[in-house]
Design an enzyme around this catalytic site. Structure first.
Site, short mmCIF file in Angstrom:
data_model
loop_
_atom_site.label_atom_id
_atom_site.label_comp_id
_atom_site.label_asym_id
_atom_site.label_seq_id
_atom_site.Cartn_x
_atom_site.Cartn_y
_atom_site.Cartn_z
N HIS A 75 0.84 -1.20 -0.06
CA HIS A 75 0.06 -0.18 0.28
C HIS A 75 0.84 1.34 -0.14
O HIS A 75 1.97 1.22 0.13
CB HIS A 75 -0.67 -0.37 1.75
CG HIS A 75 -1.72 1.34 1.32
ND1 HIS A 75 -1.51 2.27 1.57
CD2 HIS A 75 -3.04 1.16 0.86
CE1 HIS A 75 -2.54 2.95 1.90
NE2 HIS A 75 -3.53 2.74 1.76
N ASP A 122 2.71 -4.56 8.39
CA ASP A 122 1.60 -3.59 8.44
C ASP A 122 1.11 -4.47 8.26
O ASP A 122 0.45 -5.19 7.48
CB ASP A 122 1.67 -3.10 6.63
CG ASP A 122 0.62 -2.24 6.36
OD1 ASP A 122 -0.40 -2.90 7.04
OD2 ASP A 122 0.89 -1.52 5.32
N GLN A 141 -4.58 -4.62 7.06
CA GLN A 141 -5.95 -5.67 6.73
C GLN A 141 -5.58 -7.68 7.32
O GLN A 141 -6.13 -8.52 6.18
CB GLN A 141 -5.26 -6.33 4.92
CG GLN A 141 -5.66 -4.60 3.87
CD GLN A 141 -6.79 -4.79 4.31
OE1 GLN A 141 -7.71 -4.56 4.36
NE2 GLN A 141 -6.58 -3.11 3.82
N LYS A 188 -10.52 -0.43 10.30
CA LYS A 188 -10.52 -1.80 9.52
C LYS A 188 -10.97 -2.66 10.50
O LYS A 188 -10.93 -3.57 10.52
CB LYS A 188 -9.83 -1.41 8.83
CG LYS A 188 -9.14 -0.79 7.89
CD LYS A 188 -8.49 -1.39 7.33
CE LYS A 188 -7.31 0.12 6.41
NZ LYS A 188 -7.63 0.44 5.00
N CYS A 193 -4.94 2.45 -3.31
CA CYS A 193 -3.32 3.11 -3.17
C CYS A 193 -2.23 1.93 -3.25
O CYS A 193 -1.89 1.96 -2.31
CB CYS A 193 -4.00 2.90 -1.64
SG CYS A 193 -4.74 4.57 -1.35
N1 PLP Z 1 -1.77 -0.42 4.59
C1 PLP Z 1 -2.16 -1.55 4.01
C2 PLP Z 1 -2.26 -3.39 3.94
C3 PLP Z 1 -3.67 -1.03 3.86
O1 PLP Z 1 -4.48 -1.75 3.12
C4 PLP Z 1 -4.04 0.26 4.36
C5 PLP Z 1 -5.43 0.47 3.78
O2 PLP Z 1 -6.57 0.30 3.06
C6 PLP Z 1 -3.58 1.20 4.84
C7 PLP Z 1 -1.86 0.94 5.20
C8 PLP Z 1 -3.50 2.68 5.67
O3 PLP Z 1 -3.93 2.50 6.94
P1 PLP Z 1 -4.82 3.85 7.30
O4 PLP Z 1 -5.56 4.90 6.28
O5 PLP Z 1 -6.15 3.42 8.00
O6 PLP Z 1 -3.64 4.68 7.70
#
Ligand code: PLP
Length: 413
Positions: A117, A194, A197, A220, A371
């Protein structure tokens, strides 16, 4: 698991029952979480940590209890290792800044993967720019899994940190993070996972994984927006400088200089989102009552069913469409499934057109690059249609999606 715990789901969109398949972007909230926010502002709201008065002490206790609930949920050794953030993105930016200040020098390398992401790409690119360091990328195999042999070759004395998605937000693939961590540790390289998900869909134990850092987002995970966490092993966090100054992160301030507070407060400048943390604690307990293993098994079944039904749809409509490309079909996945549909001539039916028609039919999906532009570029498509599940989704809703797709295809081709 009780779908009726989520009031927002009980509504019609464009005259159709809402099918909410955009949980990877954000989940819906159960009534107990909505009530917790209202309870906080109705009965005990006060700024935390600084008050001698009753409400402040209650609020402080609620915030710290939530930290303990979340530390237990992710298997941290101590609640000191759990830093509250605004979300995964802020956690990764905090780490990139603090770790970068302490450990990154010109020519050092940071390793991420080709399926990250943007939140796990851009902070490292910014750090590399600041420090004249190099970002390395683990490539994908043809089946879209990580090329671990290539990863091993990337690890060198220059590698200072690996930061990797536990579960891809586009492909849903569960990455072999245990193996990735083991290989990095063999080179004395710390690993950040990270978990944006993974934490909503799978049991997570940071000690069993042996990751050095872990980030995730409350919103989430059935909690409110604006709260997340950065876990770090105590011995690492103790070596990192603070990210922001002000508020509770200090021990003493004078014109001569400032000394900093102990963990975890050293990293929590300003008034924290103590209502959010409290409500996240309630959401975490809700997930635990449902059973995280039960949630994982339920969502795994939904993914298998959706893949099967998409294949059946492709067979049924074989005169109108040439194929439905399910990305990383059959791989071990959690929560997320991406696909694209090609017309009889083999041309992509634009995911935006399908997404718009699905919305008209009450089905909320996400289309686009999610993203994760480098991954979408690798897939050589303008975007995908992504469906992502929460604990409240059902196979009946998958049937509604398939019926809606059928309608949409008939309109578009
Ligand atoms: N990393 C991953 C794998 C994600 O799916 C997301 C959000 O969709 C993020 C980071 C960023 O999360 P946030 O927007 O809650 O900071």
């Amino acid at each position: 698991m009780n779908r009726s715990d989520f009031p927002i789901l009980n509504q019609q969109v464009h005259g159709k029952p809402l099918v909410y398949f955009d949980n990877a972007a954000t989940s819906q909230k159960p009534q107990c979480v909505i009530d917790a926010i209202s309870e906080a502002y109705s009965t005990w709201n006060a700024n935390i940590h600084r008050g001698t008065h009753h409400l402040s002490q209650v609020a402080t206790a609620k915030h710290e209890e939530a930290r303990t609930i979340l530390a237990n949920m992710i298997g941290a050794k101590s609640s000191k290792e759990v830093l509250f953030t605004r979300g995964t993105t802020e956690g990764l930016n905090m780490l990139a800044f603090s770790f970068g200040e302490a450990f990154i020098r010109s020519g050092d390398e940071i390793t991420v993967s080709a399926m990250e992401h943007h939140s796990n790409i851009v902070p490292w690119q910014m750090l590399c720019q600041r420090k004249n360091a190099v970002l390395r990328v683990i490539p994908l195999r043809d089946d879209l899994t990580l090329d671990l042999a290539a990863y091993e070759h990337l690890l060198s004395p220059r590698t200072k940190l690996v930061s990797i998605a536990h579960v891809s937000n586009v492909l849903g693939i569960i990455n072999p993070v245990e193996e990735i961590i083991r290989l990095a540790h063999a080179h004395n390289v710390p690993v950040c996972v990270d978990g944006a998900q993974s934490a909503p869909h799978l049991p997570v134990n940071v000690q069993a994984l042996d990751c050095d850092f872990f980030v995730c987002s409350g919103h989430k995970m059935y909690a409110p927006t604006g709260i997340g966490l950065l876990y770090g092993k105590e011995q690492w966090l103790n070596q990192l400088p603070p990210y922001q100054g002000g508020g509770e992160m200090i021990q003493h301030v004078s014109w001569e200089g400032t000394t900093y507070n102990e963990l975890p407060y050293r990293f929590e400048a300003g008034t924290p989102d103590y209502v959010g943390s409290y409500a996240w604690g309630v959401a975490a307990q809700y997930m635990q009552q449902c059973g995280i293993e039960t949630i994982a098994a339920h969502e795994k079944q939904l993914i298998a069913y959706a893949e099967q039904q998409l294949n059946a749809l492709a067979a049924e409509l074989s005169s109108q469409i040439s194929r439905i490309a399910i990305y990383a079909a059959g791989q071990k996945k959690a929560g997320v499934l991406s696909f694209n549909i090609y017309d009889a001539a083999g041309n992509l039916i634009h995911p935006f057109d399908l997404g718009t028609l699905l919305d008209q039919l009450g089905v909320a999906v996400r289309i686009g690059h999610h993203c994760a532009e480098p991954l979408i570029t690798h897939l050589q498509v303008p975007g995908t249609i992504r469906i992502s599940f929460g604990l409240y989704n059902t196979t009946d809703e998958v049937d509604l999606l398939i019926a809606a797709l059928k309608r949409a295809i008939q309109i578009l081709v």
